[in-house]
Write a protein that holds these residues in place. Structure first.
Motif, PDB file in Angstrom:
ATOM      1  N   HIS A 136      24.522  16.683  55.812  1.00 53.49           N
ATOM      2  CA  HIS A 136      23.999  16.783  54.304  1.00 53.49           C
ATOM      3  C   HIS A 136      22.503  17.183  54.610  1.00 53.49           C
ATOM      4  O   HIS A 136      21.825  17.774  53.736  1.00 53.49           O
ATOM      5  N   LEU A 180      19.869  20.709  54.060  1.00 53.48           N
ATOM      6  CA  LEU A 180      18.349  20.562  53.547  1.00 53.48           C
ATOM      7  C   LEU A 180      17.927  21.617  54.758  1.00 53.48           C
ATOM      8  O   LEU A 180      16.996  22.032  53.583  1.00 53.48           O
ATOM      9  N   THR A 181      17.850  21.097  55.333  1.00 57.95           N
ATOM     10  CA  THR A 181      16.861  21.237  56.813  1.00 57.95           C
ATOM     11  C   THR A 181      17.108  22.885  56.710  1.00 57.95           C
ATOM     12  O   THR A 181      15.759  24.131  56.603  1.00 57.95           O
ATOM     13  N   LEU A 186      15.763  23.996  53.365  1.00 57.27           N
ATOM     14  CA  LEU A 186      14.620  24.567  52.637  1.00 57.27           C
ATOM     15  C   LEU A 186      13.919  25.565  54.313  1.00 57.27           C
ATOM     16  O   LEU A 186      13.057  26.402  53.826  1.00 57.27           O
ATOM     17  N   LEU A 213      11.814  15.817  57.163  1.00 55.75           N
ATOM     18  CA  LEU A 213      12.271  14.968  56.135  1.00 55.75           C
ATOM     19  C   LEU A 213      13.496  13.881  57.304  1.00 55.75           C
ATOM     20  O   LEU A 213      13.410  12.867  56.549  1.00 55.75           O
TER      21      LEU A 213
END
Length: 150
Positions: free
Chosen positions: A11, A15-16, A19, A139
């Motif tokens: 996850h 998410l990376t 973005l 992150l």
């Protein structure tokens, strides 16, 4: 799995990728937008929303199905370089993700059977992979900081 590699879990990579796709698509939309007062008559221009939406779909596909799996392999190879200082590790990571983007450009050109714009696709995918690396490092730092405060 240790807390120092929390971004490497699925996850975190997703998410990376999300973005990165949003930022690259925003940049593409802004770059290709032509203001109303500069438009030539009888010429068709795509809106910012259309350019952003199409760019987002294409970038998400490239990031989720090409760069993310290749980045898992690169990250696995980079784990063996823990004995280097942090600046050398960063330089090696940048070079590895640049190479990842180049290989991704070759794979993308083979998959789409489009070699006429090979260099443009390759440059785009290299930029995507380097932005992906940047977001991954940021992150990772944020997740590390949050886990240290618990």
């Amino acid at each position: 799995m240790t807390n120092t590699h929390r971004i490497n879990i699925p996850h975190g990579k997703i998410l990376t990728a999300l973005l990165t796709a949003i930022v690259i698509s925003l940049a593409m939309g802004i770059y290709h937008y032509v203001p109303l007062d500069e438009r030539i008559e009888n010429s068709h221009y795509y809106s910012f929303g259309y350019t952003f939406a199409v760019g987002l779909l294409i970038n998400l596909a490239i990031l989720l199905f090409l760069i993310t799996p290749l980045s898992i392999l690169v990250d696995g190879l980079l784990l063996y370089r823990n004995n280097d200082n942090k600046y050398l590790r960063l330089l090696v990571a940048i070079a590895a993700y640049g190479l990842l983007g180049f290989i991704g450009g070759i794979i993308y050109s083979i998959f789409t059977l489009n070699f006429n714009t090979f260099s443009a696709h390759t440059i785009h995918i290299i930029v995507c992979s380097l932005v992906f690396l940047t977001f991954q490092l940021v992150l990772n730092r944020i997740f590390l900081h949050l886990s240290a405060n618990r």
